[in-house]
Design an enzyme around this catalytic site. Structure first.
Site, PDB file in Angstrom:
ATOM      1  N   ASP A  98     -30.942  -4.325 -33.553  1.00  0.00           N
ATOM      2  CA  ASP A  98     -31.277  -3.230 -32.655  1.00  0.00           C
ATOM      3  C   ASP A  98     -32.498  -2.449 -33.126  1.00  0.00           C
ATOM      4  O   ASP A  98     -33.277  -1.946 -32.314  1.00  0.00           O
ATOM      5  CB  ASP A  98     -30.083  -2.283 -32.519  1.00  0.00           C
ATOM      6  CG  ASP A  98     -28.954  -2.900 -31.693  1.00  0.00           C
ATOM      7  OD1 ASP A  98     -29.208  -3.898 -30.996  1.00  0.00           O
ATOM      8  OD2 ASP A  98     -27.824  -2.387 -31.764  1.00  0.00           O
ATOM      9  N   GLY A  99     -32.689  -2.354 -34.446  1.00  0.00           N
ATOM     10  CA  GLY A  99     -33.860  -1.648 -34.978  1.00  0.00           C
ATOM     11  C   GLY A  99     -35.154  -2.314 -34.553  1.00  0.00           C
ATOM     12  O   GLY A  99     -36.116  -1.642 -34.164  1.00  0.00           O
ATOM     13  N   THR A 141     -23.402   4.078 -28.819  1.00  0.00           N
ATOM     14  CA  THR A 141     -22.693   3.174 -29.732  1.00  0.00           C
ATOM     15  C   THR A 141     -23.390   3.071 -31.080  1.00  0.00           C
ATOM     16  O   THR A 141     -23.055   2.208 -31.888  1.00  0.00           O
ATOM     17  CB  THR A 141     -22.579   1.772 -29.102  1.00  0.00           C
ATOM     18  OG1 THR A 141     -23.873   1.350 -28.659  1.00  0.00           O
ATOM     19  CG2 THR A 141     -21.625   1.780 -27.933  1.00  0.00           C
ATOM     20  N   ASP A 187     -24.605  20.148 -40.044  1.00  0.00           N
ATOM     21  CA  ASP A 187     -25.535  19.391 -40.876  1.00  0.00           C
ATOM     22  C   ASP A 187     -26.685  18.829 -40.052  1.00  0.00           C
ATOM     23  O   ASP A 187     -27.744  18.495 -40.596  1.00  0.00           O
ATOM     24  CB  ASP A 187     -24.814  18.232 -41.569  1.00  0.00           C
ATOM     25  CG  ASP A 187     -23.906  18.705 -42.694  1.00  0.00           C
ATOM     26  OD1 ASP A 187     -23.909  19.921 -42.982  1.00  0.00           O
ATOM     27  OD2 ASP A 187     -23.200  17.861 -43.273  1.00  0.00           O
ATOM     28  N   ASP A 217      -3.954  -3.254   8.073  1.00  0.00           N
ATOM     29  CA  ASP A 217      -5.307  -2.957   7.582  1.00  0.00           C
ATOM     30  C   ASP A 217      -6.161  -2.602   8.799  1.00  0.00           C
ATOM     31  O   ASP A 217      -6.223  -3.354   9.771  1.00  0.00           O
ATOM     32  CB  ASP A 217      -5.901  -4.170   6.871  1.00  0.00           C
ATOM     33  CG  ASP A 217      -7.247  -3.822   6.248  1.00  0.00           C
ATOM     34  OD1 ASP A 217      -7.250  -3.056   5.270  1.00  0.00           O
ATOM     35  OD2 ASP A 217      -8.271  -4.304   6.752  1.00  0.00           O
ATOM     36  N   GLU A 234       0.804  -1.224   0.000  1.00  0.00           N
ATOM     37  CA  GLU A 234       0.000   0.000   0.000  1.00  0.00           C
ATOM     38  C   GLU A 234       0.838   1.276   0.000  1.00  0.00           C
ATOM     39  O   GLU A 234       0.535   2.224  -0.712  1.00  0.00           O
ATOM     40  CB  GLU A 234      -0.910  -0.027   1.231  1.00  0.00           C
ATOM     41  CG  GLU A 234      -1.771   1.206   1.413  1.00  0.00           C
ATOM     42  CD  GLU A 234      -2.609   1.117   2.673  1.00  0.00           C
ATOM     43  OE1 GLU A 234      -3.308   2.083   2.963  1.00  0.00           O
ATOM     44  OE2 GLU A 234      -2.548   0.070   3.359  1.00  0.00           O
ATOM     45  N   SER A 274     -20.763   7.111 -34.580  1.00  0.00           N
ATOM     46  CA  SER A 274     -20.334   7.344 -35.958  1.00  0.00           C
ATOM     47  C   SER A 274     -20.107   8.822 -36.240  1.00  0.00           C
ATOM     48  O   SER A 274     -19.291   9.176 -37.089  1.00  0.00           O
ATOM     49  CB  SER A 274     -21.388   6.789 -36.929  1.00  0.00           C
ATOM     50  OG  SER A 274     -21.540   5.397 -36.762  1.00  0.00           O
TER      51      SER A 274
END
Length: 617
Positions: A399-400, A508, A497, A115, A73, A513
């Site tokens: 996933d859709g 994800t 855009d 400890d 430690e 992307s």
């Protein structure tokens, strides 16, 4: 580690325990023992009594006739023995392949010399030493599974725990065994919780009694000997604190895992920490894991089925699942579209040829289609998705398909996704493991994973979002101008855009992307990502999920389209606001694997975007 080496290591451990006990005895109960003399290698303050204990331990190993690595430690990571002492980085040292046999240490010592330091300073009788000894396999990193010997001594009362891998655990030279408590309402629980953790509060409230002694190593050992029934450390224990007690627990027949029920096999390093959940047996441990993850399992009596219907193999695989569930005494309800397609296929004179083609083109499904039962009245089982009243919904697709399902079903119904798409971040399993997983679920061996959702408000309409909302122009290649507020404060005006507002689940998907971060689903936040911004300094934001996000369109004469989970398209005009806040209703997923989110990311984002272990085509 052979018998001779184990004896050498054991003798060194006994000597360290004996000499450290003698060295610190004059300092126990003395306020000056708590004087902070430095910051330890683990980043925490080091007291005088810690330094005295560690110096004694280092001196013993330095002068030992064998070389050893040590992780401690205060001092960090060293190479000791034969009169030498050298600072190292253990992970780098173990990767070396250029050491001769004579230069290679025999052991890795993981030591917490004191400890329960504060207990020692105040003379509270719960402080001691922990020593774990692992074998060295030069050329690879060492993990908790390499620990072969464990020793824990309570300096306050002389109790001495020890264990050898595969040989059981001892307390004062007698075999130890845990308690036989199997219900959390009867358990004695020790440990440390974490501020703001409601699940931990629920666990403590359910326990018969709670103990906090301030010594992780001793309290874990108390589970092995039956003094405690369970122990948790939700703050995260250092590996050096739990390495010896983990071995003692396991050799006594107890269970010790992380918060998600996964095996502890962390790398041996001064920097490694882990949340710890330990219990006397599997039954009590599972109850604790369920509560800590807000995942108490219910009996699955009624199951809904939804599927993509653009693939004949998915439709027919749904029939196989329906037959399996009915055979196992479960009530089944099917979405109307699927029931219609199944009814058509069962009457198709070419059905045998269709099945043969599927078996040929998808050999991973061939065995499942050998005895396909289509003599089921599918229409009689059908209902609208909004009328589903079931304990679980099985979703076949990518996933859709799963996003479509969660948007139509009652959010309280947990979803179990079978990947018949391309990547399948939200789905749980690949087709080859379907019935193995369903068998586990029907036996209650599963947990519910909670995922946060968004509510989008626009012009007196509200929409629920699982993944993301994408805002863009309805004319391709035209730039939009957005004002973005968080809790009423303008954080950015950006020309881009488009704009993505994403949940952690959606991080994800399109958000990733577009350059956004990958966010663990457990993170309580939402992500704002400009799509191809004109300004180089426009970067993604991660904001608290307790905040309200407002997006206003600033360019006159331009209409924006906002797309919700790729399913719903709506329009917004100049100066109209779109508001986002956390939904008070979460989504739930049935999980049979406690695989880390990060491992799943690594698997799913392998080259080409196809899971490395996927057999689906």
């Amino acid at each position: 580690m052979d018998a001779k080496d184990k004896q050498i290591a054991t003798d060194l451990a006994y000597e360290i325990i004996r000499e450290v006990s003698r060295a610190i005895r004059p300092y126990v109960g003395k306020p000056e023992s708590g004087e902070k003399v430095k910051i330890g290698a683990d980043g925490t303050p080091t007291s005088l009594i810690d330094t005295i204990a560690e110096d004694k331990m280092i001196n013993i190993l330095k002068n030992a006739p064998v070389l050893s690595y040590i992780v401690s430690e205060e001092i960090g990571e060293l190479k000791l023995g034969r009169g030498t002492k050298r600072s190292i980085k253990l992970t780098d040292e173990l990767r070396r392949t250029d050491l001769t046999e004579d230069e290679t240490p025999k052991f890795i010592f993981l030591v917490d010399p004191v400890d329960g330091t504060n207990n020692a300073i105040k003379e509270i009788p719960a402080f001691g030493i922990s020593i774990a000894i692992a074998s060295v396999n030069q050329g690879r990193l060492a993990t908790l599974n390499d620990v072969e010997l464990g020793f824990i001594s309570n300096f306050a009362n002389g109790n001495f725990f020890e264990a050898e891998k595969g040989k059981g655990a001892l307390l004062n030279n007698e075999n130890v065994s845990p308690s036989d408590i199997i219900n959390i309402s009867n358990m004695t629980l020790g440990g440390f919780t974490k501020s703001g953790t409601s699940q931990a509060s629920k666990l403590v409230d359910n326990a018969r009694r709670m103990r906090v002694l301030g010594s992780v190593v001793l309290e874990l050992s108390y589970v092995a000997s039956g003094r405690y029934d369970a122990f948790i450390d939700l703050r995260g224990s250092r590996i050096i604190d739990i390495a010896a007690s983990k071995l003692i627990l396991e050799e006594a027949g107890c269970i010790i895992t992380n918060k998600y029920g996964q095996e502890l096999n962390n790398i041996l390093s001064i920097y490694e920490k882990t949340v710890v959940v330990a219990a006397n047996n599997n039954i009590l441990h599972k109850q604790m894991i369920d509560i800590l993850n807000d995942n108490q399992t219910d009996f699955i009596g009624k199951v809904g089925i939804m599927s993509r219907i653009d693939q004949t193999r998915a439709i027919l695989f749904a029939a196989k699942i329906i037959d399996y569930l009915l055979t196992n005494g479960r009530e089944v309800v099917i979405e109307e579209r699927l029931a219609h397609e199944l009814s058509k296929l069962k009457e198709d004179p070419e059905i045998d040829k269709i099945i043969s083609e599927i078996k040929k083109n998808y050999p991973e499904l061939a065995d499942f289609f050998e005895d396909l039962n289509l003599k089921i009245n599918f229409k009689q089982l059908s209902k609208k998705e909004s009328d589903f009243d079931c304990d679980m919904a099985v979703i076949l697709g990518g996933d859709g398909t799963l996003l479509r399902a969660q948007g139509k079903l009652n959010p309280e119904i947990p979803l179990f996704g079978i990947n018949m798409g391309t990547v399948g971040f939200l789905t749980e399993i690949e087709t080859s493991h379907t019935f193995e997983a369903l068998n586990s679920i029907l036996k209650g061996d599963y947990y519910k994973e909670k995922r946060s959702r968004l509510v989008v408000s626009h012009e007196n309409h509200q929409y629920n979002v699982m993944n993301e909302v994408v805002i863009m122009t309805n004319k391709p290649a035209k730039m939009m101008h957005f004002e973005i507020k968080v809790d009423g404060e303008i954080i950015e005006e950006v020309r881009a855009d488009g704009l993505i507002i994403s949940t952690p689940s959606g991080s994800t998907a399109y958000a990733m992307s577009a350059g956004g971060p990958i966010v663990d689903p457990k993170v309580a936040g939402f992500i704002i990502i400009p799509i191809c911004p004109y300004k180089l300094g426009a970067r993604p934001f991660v904001v608290s999920d307790s905040s309200e996000i407002t997006v206003k369109l600033l360019k006159k004469g331009k209409t924006a389209v906002f797309v919700i989970d790729g399913q719903i398209n709506e329009e917004a005009d100049y100066e109209e606001e779109i508001k986002f806040k956390k939904s008070d209703k979460n989504a739930y997923f049935i999980r049979t694997s406690t695989k880390y989110f990060y491992e799943k990311v690594k698997d799913k984002l392998s080259e080409g975007g196809i899971p490395k272990n996927s057999r689906c085509k």
